[in-house]
Motif scaffolding. Structure first.
Motif, PDB file in Angstrom:
ATOM      1  N   HIS A 241     -74.569 -13.919  30.654  1.00 41.17           N
ATOM      2  CA  HIS A 241     -75.855 -13.582  31.264  1.00 41.17           C
ATOM      3  C   HIS A 241     -75.987 -14.381  32.563  1.00 41.17           C
ATOM      4  O   HIS A 241     -75.868 -15.602  32.559  1.00 41.17           O
ATOM      5  N   ALA A 242     -76.197 -13.697  33.660  1.00 41.02           N
ATOM      6  CA  ALA A 242     -76.371 -14.356  34.965  1.00 41.02           C
ATOM      7  C   ALA A 242     -77.781 -14.097  35.475  1.00 41.02           C
ATOM      8  O   ALA A 242     -78.370 -13.049  35.202  1.00 41.02           O
ATOM      9  N   ALA A 243     -78.319 -15.067  36.195  1.00 38.48           N
ATOM     10  CA  ALA A 243     -79.641 -14.899  36.810  1.00 38.48           C
ATOM     11  C   ALA A 243     -79.528 -15.078  38.319  1.00 38.48           C
ATOM     12  O   ALA A 243     -78.685 -15.838  38.801  1.00 38.48           O
ATOM     13  N   VAL A 244     -80.387 -14.369  39.026  1.00 36.05           N
ATOM     14  CA  VAL A 244     -80.422 -14.485  40.481  1.00 36.05           C
ATOM     15  C   VAL A 244     -81.878 -14.671  40.892  1.00 36.05           C
ATOM     16  O   VAL A 244     -82.754 -13.917  40.443  1.00 36.05           O
ATOM     17  N   PHE A 245     -82.136 -15.671  41.723  1.00 36.85           N
ATOM     18  CA  PHE A 245     -83.492 -15.884  42.227  1.00 36.85           C
ATOM     19  C   PHE A 245     -83.722 -15.014  43.453  1.00 36.85           C
ATOM     20  O   PHE A 245     -82.913 -14.998  44.381  1.00 36.85           O
ATOM     21  N   LEU A 260     -76.322  -7.144  41.563  1.00 40.96           N
ATOM     22  CA  LEU A 260     -75.442  -5.993  41.310  1.00 40.96           C
ATOM     23  C   LEU A 260     -73.986  -6.428  41.273  1.00 40.96           C
ATOM     24  O   LEU A 260     -73.192  -5.933  40.467  1.00 40.96           O
ATOM     25  N   ALA A 261     -73.650  -7.384  42.160  1.00 37.26           N
ATOM     26  CA  ALA A 261     -72.257  -7.867  42.190  1.00 37.26           C
ATOM     27  C   ALA A 261     -71.928  -8.620  40.907  1.00 37.26           C
ATOM     28  O   ALA A 261     -70.835  -8.465  40.354  1.00 37.26           O
ATOM     29  N   ALA A 262     -72.882  -9.428  40.409  1.00 34.55           N
ATOM     30  CA  ALA A 262     -72.638 -10.157  39.155  1.00 34.55           C
ATOM     31  C   ALA A 262     -72.414  -9.169  38.010  1.00 34.55           C
ATOM     32  O   ALA A 262     -71.529  -9.335  37.170  1.00 34.55           O
ATOM     33  N   GLN A 263     -73.200  -8.098  38.044  1.00 36.48           N
ATOM     34  CA  GLN A 263     -73.084  -7.083  36.990  1.00 36.48           C
ATOM     35  C   GLN A 263     -71.738  -6.351  37.076  1.00 36.48           C
ATOM     36  O   GLN A 263     -71.047  -6.199  36.073  1.00 36.48           O
ATOM     37  N   CYS A 309     -78.514 -18.335  29.566  1.00 35.62           N
ATOM     38  CA  CYS A 309     -77.870 -17.942  30.802  1.00 35.62           C
ATOM     39  C   CYS A 309     -76.830 -19.000  31.154  1.00 35.62           C
ATOM     40  O   CYS A 309     -77.092 -20.177  31.013  1.00 35.62           O
ATOM     41  N   ARG A 310     -75.653 -18.573  31.607  1.00 38.49           N
ATOM     42  CA  ARG A 310     -74.644 -19.576  31.949  1.00 38.49           C
ATOM     43  C   ARG A 310     -74.542 -19.805  33.445  1.00 38.49           C
ATOM     44  O   ARG A 310     -73.922 -20.765  33.875  1.00 38.49           O
ATOM     45  N   ALA A 311     -75.101 -18.906  34.238  1.00 40.13           N
ATOM     46  CA  ALA A 311     -74.954 -19.057  35.688  1.00 40.13           C
ATOM     47  C   ALA A 311     -76.197 -18.547  36.382  1.00 40.13           C
ATOM     48  O   ALA A 311     -76.770 -17.545  35.962  1.00 40.13           O
ATOM     49  N   CYS A 312     -76.615 -19.235  37.419  1.00 36.02           N
ATOM     50  CA  CYS A 312     -77.658 -18.654  38.252  1.00 36.02           C
ATOM     51  C   CYS A 312     -77.298 -18.831  39.715  1.00 36.02           C
ATOM     52  O   CYS A 312     -76.603 -19.762  40.106  1.00 36.02           O
ATOM     53  N   VAL A 313     -77.741 -17.868  40.502  1.00 38.98           N
ATOM     54  CA  VAL A 313     -77.480 -17.844  41.942  1.00 38.98           C
ATOM     55  C   VAL A 313     -78.802 -18.085  42.638  1.00 38.98           C
ATOM     56  O   VAL A 313     -79.791 -17.397  42.370  1.00 38.98           O
ATOM     57  N   GLY A 450     -71.246 -15.929  40.464  1.00 42.97           N
ATOM     58  CA  GLY A 450     -72.194 -16.061  39.354  1.00 42.97           C
ATOM     59  C   GLY A 450     -71.754 -15.230  38.156  1.00 42.97           C
ATOM     60  O   GLY A 450     -71.821 -15.678  37.004  1.00 42.97           O
ATOM     61  N   GLY A 451     -71.274 -14.016  38.419  1.00 42.24           N
ATOM     62  CA  GLY A 451     -70.842 -13.143  37.330  1.00 42.24           C
ATOM     63  C   GLY A 451     -69.667 -13.730  36.568  1.00 42.24           C
ATOM     64  O   GLY A 451     -69.592 -13.638  35.336  1.00 42.24           O
ATOM     65  N   LEU A 452     -68.743 -14.350  37.282  1.00 42.35           N
ATOM     66  CA  LEU A 452     -67.565 -14.932  36.622  1.00 42.35           C
ATOM     67  C   LEU A 452     -67.922 -16.218  35.880  1.00 42.35           C
ATOM     68  O   LEU A 452     -67.431 -16.469  34.778  1.00 42.35           O
ATOM     69  N   VAL A 453     -68.787 -17.035  36.498  1.00 43.05           N
ATOM     70  CA  VAL A 453     -69.202 -18.273  35.815  1.00 43.05           C
ATOM     71  C   VAL A 453     -69.980 -17.906  34.546  1.00 43.05           C
ATOM     72  O   VAL A 453     -69.826 -18.533  33.494  1.00 43.05           O
ATOM     73  N   ALA A 454     -70.802 -16.855  34.624  1.00 43.67           N
ATOM     74  CA  ALA A 454     -71.563 -16.418  33.446  1.00 43.67           C
ATOM     75  C   ALA A 454     -70.624 -16.033  32.304  1.00 43.67           C
ATOM     76  O   ALA A 454     -70.960 -16.164  31.135  1.00 43.67           O
ATOM     77  N   GLN A 455     -69.426 -15.559  32.662  1.00 44.29           N
ATOM     78  CA  GLN A 455     -68.451 -15.176  31.629  1.00 44.29           C
ATOM     79  C   GLN A 455     -67.606 -16.352  31.165  1.00 44.29           C
ATOM     80  O   GLN A 455     -66.646 -16.167  30.423  1.00 44.29           O
ATOM     81  N   GLY A 456     -67.950 -17.537  31.636  1.00 45.96           N
ATOM     82  CA  GLY A 456     -67.314 -18.734  31.100  1.00 45.96           C
ATOM     83  C   GLY A 456     -66.144 -19.268  31.893  1.00 45.96           C
ATOM     84  O   GLY A 456     -65.478 -20.207  31.459  1.00 45.96           O
ATOM     85  N   LEU A 457     -65.856 -18.711  33.071  1.00 41.41           N
ATOM     86  CA  LEU A 457     -64.755 -19.262  33.851  1.00 41.41           C
ATOM     87  C   LEU A 457     -65.105 -20.654  34.366  1.00 41.41           C
ATOM     88  O   LEU A 457     -66.250 -20.905  34.771  1.00 41.41           O
ATOM     89  N   PRO A 458     -64.127 -21.561  34.400  1.00 43.57           N
ATOM     90  CA  PRO A 458     -64.367 -22.839  35.067  1.00 43.57           C
ATOM     91  C   PRO A 458     -64.723 -22.589  36.540  1.00 43.57           C
ATOM     92  O   PRO A 458     -64.311 -21.582  37.120  1.00 43.57           O
ATOM     93  N   LEU A 459     -65.479 -23.520  37.130  1.00 41.16           N
ATOM     94  CA  LEU A 459     -66.078 -23.241  38.439  1.00 41.16           C
ATOM     95  C   LEU A 459     -65.043 -22.993  39.544  1.00 41.16           C
ATOM     96  O   LEU A 459     -65.211 -22.095  40.362  1.00 41.16           O
ATOM     97  N   TRP A 460     -63.994 -23.832  39.596  1.00 40.61           N
ATOM     98  CA  TRP A 460     -63.027 -23.652  40.693  1.00 40.61           C
ATOM     99  C   TRP A 460     -62.311 -22.319  40.552  1.00 40.61           C
ATOM    100  O   TRP A 460     -62.172 -21.561  41.514  1.00 40.61           O
TER     101      TRP A 460
END
Ligand SMILES: NC(=O)C1=CN([C@@H]2O[C@H](COP(=O)(O)OP(=O)(O)OC[C@H]3O[C@@H](n4cnc5c(N)ncnc54)[C@H](O)[C@@H]3O)[C@@H](O)[C@H]2O)[C@@H](O)CC1
Ligand SMILES: [K+]
Length: 508
Positions: A241-245, A260-263, A309-313, A450-460
C-alpha cells in the motif's frame, strides 16, 4: 559479465595486481589492449585511407603504438604522431620500439575525412589541462570530421568524473579495458566516448576481491533478484500500500501522476491524501485510487490512513513548505515503529533548503534507513550546497557524500542519474532518453519508487529499479511522450524484465 565500474585508481591497482600476482607482464596487457583497439578500427573503419595514431608519453600512448603496429601489419597505411617520448624502459617505450612505421611530430598531423584517427594521447593518467599542441591536434581532427577511435577515454576526459578538461574529441568508439570507469557513464564524458567497447586484456577479476567495487552501471542484475515474485495468495494490501500527499486544489496533477505510477508499478493499493477541495478534483479523475482527507496541521500520528502503508511520497506539487516539513519529520520520527518509508521529492526537498540539518538528524535517528531523496541538480544544490559547488567531486562522489550525510538513499537526477546509498554503493543509470525531459516525469519517477518500496524492496534497490523502469518506459513512450504516456508504458518496461528480453547487458 560484470556491471561494476572502477575508479581509475582501482583500475591501476587491478593492472598492478595482475602483473605481480598472475605473472602477466605489463607488456602483455598492453599488447592485448593495443590489439583490441586495432580490432575496433579494422571492424568499423578498415576501409579508411589511413590510420593516424596520436600517441602520448604514457601507457595510453603505448597502447597506441601497439595498435599502430598491428594496423600496419594488417595492410593499412599508418602514421603515428608522438606527443612526448615514453620514458626509457617503460612498457610504452617497448611498444614504441616495436613499431617500425613512420612517427611524425604533432605539427605534421593533417587529417582528412577519409582517414581514421586513433586518440591515444592521454587516458587514465590525465592530471591537468591539455597542452596547446594537443589542443591544436584535436581541433584539426574535429575539423576533418573523420571517424575517431579513442583508447580508454577520449583525451581530455577525466576517467573518474567524466569532466572534459577542455578540447576532448567526440569519439565514434572508445575501447576501454577490463571494466568501465565512471567517466564513460557520466556526462559530458559519456557523450564524448560514443560507443564504449570493454575489452578483456587479461586483467584478473580476483584483483578486486580485497576491495570489491561499489559503483555499478544500473542494470537489472543489480536489483532484479529482489523484485517481488507474483504469488497466487496475494491480496491487494499484501501487494503493498503506497500513499501520496496531494498539493492544493490548483496543483493536484503531480500527486495523481505519482499515485498512478505507484499503482502501475504493482502496489496493490494506493491512497492520495489531501485537503477536501483537492480531493474533489482527484475524485473527478480517478477510479481505483483511494482518497483520504488530510488537514494542513496533521502530522503522522493523526494520519490513521497511513497505517499498513509501507511507502509514502511527499513533495510533487505539494506547495506548502511548513506542512511538508512537519509531515516529513513526523513520518521519520515514527518510522522505526511504523515501518513507513518516505520518498521526499520536489517541494518536499525544497522545504528543507534552510533546515536540512533537522531532516538529516531525524533520518539518522532511524535504525536502518527510511528516507529516499530524489533531487534534480537545483534541488541537490538547495540541500547540499557545499557538495554541489565542490568542483573536485564527481557526480558519484557528490551523491555518495549526500547519502551518507542525510542517511538517505539519494537519487541524483539527470541524464546520468546516480543512485547512492549511505554505505557507499552507487549506480549510474544509462537508459534515460530525452523523452523523460517533460513536465511531470519526475512525479512519475517518485511514484515508481514509492510503488516498489511499498512492495518491500530495500530503498537503494527500489530507487535503482525505478530509475531503470522509468528510463525504459520513457523510451517506449517515444520522443514526444508526455508524463501520462510514461505511466502507461511502465508495464512495457516490466515486460522487458519478465520476458528476459533485456539483451542490452553492459558488456558484449
Ligand atoms: N599496465 C597498465 O597499467 C596498463 C595501462 N593501460 C593504458 O594505460 C593508460 C594509463 O597510463 P598512464 O598511467 O601512463 O597514463 P596516460 O598514458 O594517460 O598519461 C600519463 C602521462 O601523461 C602525463 N600527463 C598527464 N596529463 C598530462 C597533461 N595534461 N599534459 C601533459 N602531460 C600529461 C603524465 O605525466 C604521464 O607521463 C590507460 O588509460 C590505458 O590506456 C593499458 O596499456 C593496459 C595496461
Ligand atoms: K585517449
Amino acid at each position: 559479465m560484470s556491471h561494476a565500474v572502477l575508479a581509475c585508481e582501482q583500475m591501476a591497482h587491478a593492472d598492478r595486481w595482475t602483473i605481480e600476482n598472475a605473472q602477466i607482464p605489463g607488456t602483455t596487457l598492453m599488447e592485448n589492449a593495443g590489439a583490441a583497439v586495432a580490432r575496433a578500427v579494422l571492424e568499423r573503419f578498415g576501409h579508411a585511407r589511413r590510420a593516424l595514431v596520436l600517441c602520448g608519453p604514457g601507457n595510453n600512448g603505448g597502447d597506441g603504438y601497439v595498435a599502430a603496429r598491428i594496423l600496419q601489419e594488417s595492410g593499412m597505411s599508418v602514421t603515428a604522431y608522438a606527443f612526448g617520448t615514453p620514458r626509457g624502459g617503460t612498457d610504452a617505450a617497448i611498444a614504441r620500439s616495436r613499431y617500425s612505421g613512420a612517427v611524425e611530430p604533432p605539427e605534421e598531423f593533417e587529417p582528412s575525412r577519409d582517414d581514421v584517427v586513433v586518440d591515444a594521447i592521454f587516458g587514465a593518467g590525465l592530471t591537468r589541462d591539455l597542452p596547446e599542441r594537443v589542443l591544436v591536434a584535436l581541433h584539426k581532427a574535429r575539423s576533418a570530421t573523420c571517424p575517431v577511435v579513442a583508447v580508454d577515454l577520449p583525451s581530455g576526459v577525466n576517467g573518474d568524473s567524466g569532466a572534459d578538461l577542455g578540447g576532448a574529441l567526440t569519439a565514434d568508439v572508445t575501447v576501454t579495458f577490463f571494466r568501465k570507469k565512471p567517466g564513460h557513464l557520466l556526462f559530458p564524458g559519456r557523450q564524448a566516448c560514443g560507443e564504449v567497447v570493454v575489452a578483456d586484456i587479461g586483467v584478473r577479476a580476483e584483483a578486486l576481491a580485497a576491495k570489491p567495487p561499489v559503483i555499478f552501471e544500473n542494470v537489472p542484475q543489480l536489483w532484479g533478484p529482489v523484485l517481488p515474485k507474483p504469488d497466487a495468495t496475494w491480496h491487494k494490501y499484501s501487494r503493498g500500500h503506497a500513499a501520496v500527499f496531494s498539493g492544493g486544489k490548483h496543483a493536484t496533477g503531480a500527486a495523481r501522476l505519482a499515485a498512478l505510477a505507484a499503482q502501475r508499478t504493482g502496489a496493490g493499493a494506493v491512497t492520495i491524501l489531501g485537503q477536501p477541495d483537492a480531493l474533489d478534483i482527484h475524485a473527478a479523475h480517478l477510479t481505483s485510487i483511494m482518497l483520504r482527507p488530510c488537514a494542513p496541521d496533521d502530522s503522522y500520528d493523526r494520519l490513521g490512513e497511513l497505517k499498513g502503508c509501507r511507502a509514502c511520497v511527499l513533495g510533487p506539487g505539494f506547495g506548502d513548505f511548513t506542512t511538508a516539513r512537519r509531515l516529513a519529520l513526523s513520518i521519520l520520527q515514527e518510522a522505526d515503529r511504523t515501518g513507513l518509508r518516505l520518498v521526499l521529492d520536489a517541494d518536499g526537498i525544497t522545504a528543507f533548503a534552510s533546515e536540512s540539518k533537522a531532516l538529516f538528524d531525524v533520518a539518522h535517528a532511524v535504525v536502518g534507513q527510511a528516507l529516499v531523496l530524489t533531487p534534480h541538480e537545483g534541488e541537490f544544490g538547495r540541500l547540499f550546497p557545499d557538495l554541489a559547488e565542490d568542483r573536485s567531486l564527481s557526480k558519484v562522489d557528490k551523491a555518495v557524500a549526500a547519502a551518507a550525510r542525510a542517511n538517505a538513499v539519494v537519487l541524483y537526477k539527470g541524464p546520468d542519474t546516480v543512485v547512492a546509498a549511505p554505505d557507499g554503493r552507487a549506480a549510474i543509470n544509462t537508459n534515460a532518453t530525452s523523452s523523460l525531459a517533460t513536465a511531470g516525469s519526475g512525479d512519475v519517477l517518485s511514484g515508481v519508487i514509492g510503488g516498489l518500496v511499498a512492495q518491500g524492496l530495500p530503498l537503494w534497490e527500489a530507487a535503482c529499479a525505478a530509475a531503470w523502469l522509468h528510463g525504459e518506459a520513457g523510451g517506449a513512450a517515444g520522443p514526444l511522450a508526455v508524463a501520462e504516456d510514461i505511466v502507461a508504458r511502465i508495464p512495457v518496461a516490466f515486460g522487458l524484465l519478465n520476458q528476459g528480453r533485456d539483451t542490452r547487458a553492459p558488456w558484449p
